[in-house]
Design an enzyme around this catalytic site. Structure first.
Site, mmCIF file in Angstrom:
data_model
loop_
_atom_site.group_PDB
_atom_site.id
_atom_site.type_symbol
_atom_site.label_atom_id
_atom_site.label_comp_id
_atom_site.label_asym_id
_atom_site.label_seq_id
_atom_site.Cartn_x
_atom_site.Cartn_y
_atom_site.Cartn_z
ATOM 1 N N GLU A 51 0.808 -1.232 0.000
ATOM 2 C CA GLU A 51 0.000 0.000 0.000
ATOM 3 C C GLU A 51 0.833 1.270 0.000
ATOM 4 O OE1 GLU A 51 -1.002 -2.632 1.478
ATOM 5 O OE2 GLU A 51 -3.085 -2.888 0.877
ATOM 6 N N HIS B 214 -11.043 -4.710 10.328
ATOM 7 C CA HIS B 214 -11.523 -4.470 8.968
ATOM 8 C C HIS B 214 -12.783 -3.623 8.933
ATOM 9 C CE1 HIS B 214 -8.734 -7.723 8.127
ATOM 10 N NE2 HIS B 214 -8.874 -7.490 6.844
#
Lengths: 331, 383
Positions: free
Chosen positions: A72, A141
């Site tokens: 990322e 998450h």
């Protein structure tokens, strides 16, 4: 003749899922501008982790739709660099939870650069992906990043609710010359909405920074964004049976926030409830309440004004079903 | 009297013209070999430098040197505040790199960026005014030492290592646009241990991006020497699957040849390449660091006397009859004047007005109101 025109009208109003609306937006913008490209994990050959980019790689190829390794910080930085050098990247985070790995590139490399360079270096980039709670994916998450990103000047933060929002706002975000954080919601992807004929046009955009009044009402202003707009409308329908008319405002954009729309509504209703999926402390609702308290309404209001925030439970595990308690809000 | 003046002036011109004609127009030099990693070929070790090139390198390096020393002075006078990371000692890197690429290529570096801002096209005046935070600065006073930008130069980046993925992104844009340009992406020995750099190596190699990664190894990441920071100090090998070169960064010709070699590699579509430039900074990490608690004064003195890039170039030119002592002194005088004028401008130019405080938050946006320090204070922001 009436039947024919009715049929025609029905044809033009199509039922489109949020997923397909996002897909259409990206497809149209990829076609319109050579400089636009999509990069992220699984966006190409997998058709997107949540199938949002389905078919795009087949249509546009390796150059315009790029699968990245699980890096990322690296690929967000690469996307920002590409934007600095004249391209218009769409950088997908599989969920915004993973954007924390790359948050330095979003804030320090993307958001602040135009200012630090005194206008020499724009960064036309979109960071998009699902944000906030999903179904049973546990604490790591499920975080909502609206408040985190909306804190920073130099970023635009957009949070669509329905298909029309998704398509119009994503197209605006891609065409915007500034870094835009585009917060989708995984649970909304499969939800179909009627899309007007106008919204099916290739040039349909929704301006960033304007809220929409989804439902008119006189008794209480309910402000929300993303998935929870739907919850608010459901609750409003229930309350309407009891004679309470809610004015439901869909923020659409978190930053810059359309405080004027909220203020105008609250001047009318004198009651405000904010509803969001994020945590309460230092959240979107907190900002709205603060702005309203500082604003015209509080200063000029004769009646005592009340504001309440509804949000997700303040614990790491957002595994519960989110419950709307609008009725319990004190009068 | 005027006739005498004209005669003397004419005579001086004739004399200098005669003297310049005596100089060698170019000479061949033997330079140090580079250490190679995963490379079968190497940069040339026999290189040609013309008189004009030599003078240009000398002038540029001297300008950078004097500019940094002037910044040191202004900082001590508190006319420059905040961060100030000086580049003196490392001039050969910036000049050698620029000599091997075009202005249409791209370059990005970290915070020790004043030298690169100059070689990429910024003027001394703009750079110094940016350091003093004035409106005539290259970023109108809003960026400061670490955030200077000009065409095809992406700063000036404050976060250690963050510029490396950015540089690869610029290279991706070059490849995407098929313009045969490349990106030179610089970082230090300290940054070389950042994870995002390894992520970038992977993607650059995978996608064959035209990027030259350059590690400017000046032996110290702030106050931590390379031996104390890295398990492997062979920075040119850290790219693992990316070919690498270790280069004498104090010799402008070494840097130039290695960069030429690297640029050819990139432009031929072979993908990224990594260069380690062994260099040295005379100043501490920044102006708040005297630079002697983690290294000895003797070491600094040794490098200054044996490996100074400007002295090395000067010796080369003089011993090969490529320039005269007077000529180089004349350049020194001109440079000194340029720096003085720039410093004068940087000290007297006004600061940016408060009305401009909130400008440039968004690009291509209609004007907006920005909240000031309290709810009733509204400032205007124009794109």
């Amino acid at each position: 003749q009436n039947a024919v025109s009715a049929l025609r009208r029905r044809e033009f109003h199509r039922s489109v899922t949020v997923r397909d609306a996002l897909n259409q937006a990206m497809d149209e913008e990829l076609e319109r501008d050579e400089r636009v490209f999509l990069m992220g994990e699984e966006v190409a050959q997998y058709d997107g982790a949540y199938k949002v980019s389905r078919g795009l790689w087949k249509k546009y190829g390796d150059k315009r739709v790029i699968d990245t390794p699980i890096s990322e910080m690296g690929f967000a930085g690469i996307a920002v660099g590409a934007a600095m050098a004249g391209l218009r990247p769409i950088c997908e985070f599989m969920t915004f939870n993973f954007s924390m790995q790359a948050i330095d590139q979003v804030i320090n490399s993307a958001a602040k650069t135009y200012y630090m360079s005194a206008g020499l270096q724009p960064v036309p980039i979109v960071f998009r992906g699902p944000n906030g709670a999903s179904a049973g994916v546990a604490a790591q998450h499920s975080q909502c990043f609206a408040a985190w990103y909306a804190h920073c000047p130099g970023l635009k933060v957009v949070s669509p609710w329905n298909s029309e929002d998704a398509k119009g706002l994503l197209k605006s975000a891609i065409r915007d010359d500034n870094p835009v954080v585009f917060l989708e919601n995984e649970l909304m992807y499969g939800v179909p909405f009627e899309m007007s004929e106008e919204s099916q046009s290739k040039d349909f955009t929704i301006p960033i920074g304007k809220a929409k009044i989804e439902r008119q009402g006189n008794h209480v202003t309910v402000v929300s964004h993303s998935r929870y707009v739907g919850h608010c409308l459901d609750a409003a329908a229930v309350l309407a049976k009891e004679g309470i008319e809610c004015e439901v405002i869909n923020l659409r954009t978190i930053r810059p926030m359309d405080v004027e729309s909220i203020e105008t509504s609250v001047m009318k209703t004198n009651h405000l409830v904010t509803v969001e999926g994020g945590w309460p402390q230092f959240g979107v609702g907190a900002e709205i309440c603060a702005r309203i308290m500082e604003g015209e309404w509080h200063v000029s209001s004769q009646t005592s004004c009340s504001t309440q925030r509804l949000q997700s439970v303040q614990n790491p595990m957002q595994k519960f079903k989110f419950c709307m308690c609008l009725r319990e809000v004190p009068d | 009297l005027r006739n005498l003046q004209t005669f003397l002036y004419g005579a001086a011109v004739v004399m200098s013209a005669r003297t310049y004609a005596d100089f060698t127009t170019q000479a061949t030099f033997e330079i140090k070999k580079c250490d190679l990693f995963k490379l079968d070929e190497a940069p040339a070790t026999q290189v040609v430098m013309t008189r004009d090139e030599g003078l240009q390198y000398y002038r540029t390096m001297q300008t950078m040197r004097r500019m940094e020393l002037k910044a040191d002075q202004l900082y001590k006078q508190k006319i420059i505040r905040g961060f100030c990371h000086l580049y003196d000692g490392q001039e050969a890197c910036a000049v050698g790199i620029e000599a091997a690429i075009n202005l249409t290529d791209h370059l990005i570096t970290a915070y020790r960026a004043h030298g690169y801002t100059y070689t990429r096209g910024g003027t001394v005046k703009e750079i110094m005014a940016e350091l003093t935070g004035r409106r005539g600065g290259i970023a109108k006073g809003k960026g400061g030492s670490m955030h200077m930008y000009c065409k095809n130069f992406y700063g000036g980046n404050g976060i250690v290592g963050a510029q490396v993925p950015l540089g690869a992104g610029v290279a991706l844009a070059c490849k995407y646009q098929e313009n045969n340009q490349l990106c030179v992406c610089l970082y230090g020995d300290g940054a070389a241990n950042q994870g995002q750099i390894f992520e970038t190596y992977n993607m650059a190699a995978l996608w064959k991006l035209p990027v030259i990664f350059i590690c400017e190894n000046n032996r110290y990441g702030m106050g931590t020497s390379v031996e104390r920071a890295a398990a492997s100090t062979d920075y040119y090998k850290r790219g693992e699957f990316i070919p690498g070169l270790r280069v004498d960064g104090m010799d402008v010709l070494c840097v130039r040849e290695a960069t030429r070699f690297a640029a050819d590699h990139c432009r031929s579509g072979k993908g990224p390449i990594l260069m380690e430039l062994q260099t040295y900074r005379y100043h501490g990490h920044s102006m708040s660091d005297p630079g002697v608690s983690y290294r000895t004064r003797e070491e600094i003195q040794e490098v200054r006397s044996k490996s100074d890039p400007i002295s090395m170039l000067k010796d080369r030119m003089l011993s090969n009859n490529m320039a005269s002592v007077e000529e180089l002194k004349e350049i020194d005088v001109e440079v000194r004047k340029e720096i003085e004028d720039a410093a004068q401008f940087a000290t007297t130019d006004p600061e940016p007005p408060l009305e401009e405080l909130c400008n440039h938050i968004f690009s291509n946006n209609p004007p907006v109101e920005v909240r000031g320090t309290n709810p009733w204070s509204k400032l205007k922001s124009v794109s």
